[in-house]
Design a protein around this motif. Structure first.
Motif: not given
Length: 307
Positions: A99, A101, A250, A252, A254-255
């Protein structure tokens, strides 16, 4: 990567901040620690002293969410500190492997065309994308003009934390320098909790710790915070004082990346300042489209309109 030292220092620093009075406990007269004792935190969290001591030694692997919440409640953690504790626990047992990045560097990542189009469509305020290391990865024209000193600093690599602590120009650009320094370190500390495997982040923290006493002191405090909205003051070399509101979004798609947009209150002097900056930026980009780029030192010493 073993993050037990990070866990230990974070929990110890949070315990030191809670006074007995704040926790609703008698203070007594013979306390040898600045905050709560381990036994007091254990009692507040409804667990044994031995088990809490194990957690504070950095052993968060396999700890249940209920236990983490009990510790957070006992230490009176705010939302940002709670999230940081959860990230540390995920990193400890490896559950963040899928999870977290993807590792990003300024050399490997370029904005896709639609993102750059989106940034370029924002013309009334600076808009840019940064990662958790505070690298500016993409920006609109006004953001490039707004952060001109950040881009021109030799060896800075468009990094906001490096600019904050290593470039003397930051003391002029940020009238509230201490606040910006606190925020920069809090962002890096949060990123270290989310992604302890990022070598570029470790390298940046090592560089700043070696070269800046101000950074090293703040890094040791283990403070984290959410940084999504607010108002900041700047002193830009072209247009002077600016008071700008910001929103951090933030991304979504591009975590790990954040889109930040600065805006001025309608009708305010700061809004007029942004208009002047936008006009100057458009003129400069038009000129550089037909002329060879100037060396950094000449660019840094250029004459600004009205300055």
């Amino acid at each position: 990567m073993d993050n037990r030292e990070e866990v230990r220092e974070f929990l110890t620093s949070r315990r030191a901040k809670i006074t007995p009075e704040r926790a609703g406990l008698p203070s007594g007269s013979r306390r040898r620690v600045p905050g709560l004792r381990r036994s007091e935190v254990a009692a507040l969290a409804d667990m044994s002293v031995e088990y809490y001591a194990k957690l504070e030694r950095g052993n968060l692997a396999g700890v249940s969410p209920a236990v983490l919440e009990a510790v957070a409640r006992a230490l009176q953690l705010d939302d940002a500190e709670r999230a940081h504790l959860l990230n540390l626990a995920q990193a400890a047992d490896g559950s963040d492997a899928l999870t977290r990045p993807r590792r990003r560097t300024t050399r490997q990542w370029n904005p896709h065309r639609s993102l750059q189009w989106t940034l370029d469509a924002i013309t009334a305020g600076p808009a840019f994308v940064r990662n958790g290391r505070t690298d500016i990865l993409a920006a609109n024209q006004l953001a490039r003009a707004f952060y001109t000193d950040v881009y021109l600093a030799p060896g800075n690599q468009a990094n906001l934390a490096r600019f904050n602590f290593l470039d003397p120009a930051s003391r002029r650009f940020y009238p509230d320098w201490d606040t910006f320094a606190d925020v920069a370190v809090a962002i890096l500390r949060s990123e270290a909790g989310r992604n302890p495997h990022d070598k570029d982040l470790h390298d940046l923290v090592g560089e700043l710790s070696t070269r800046s006493d101000e950074f090293r002191t703040r890094w040791g405090a283990h403070n984290v915070r959410h940084h999504g909205t607010g108002t900041k003051r700047f002193h830009h070399p072209a247009v002077g004082e600016l008071t700008l509101a910001f929103e951090g979004l933030e991304m979504a798609a591009e975590p790990g990346l954040t889109l930040t947009i600065y805006t001025a209150e309608p009708g305010s002097p700061s809004e007029e300042g942004l208009r002047l900056l936008a006009s100057w930026a458009a003129t400069q980009e038009a000129d550089t489209a037909t002329e060879p780029p100037e060396p950094d030192e000449r660019a840094r010493s250029m004459q600004w309109p009205g300055g």
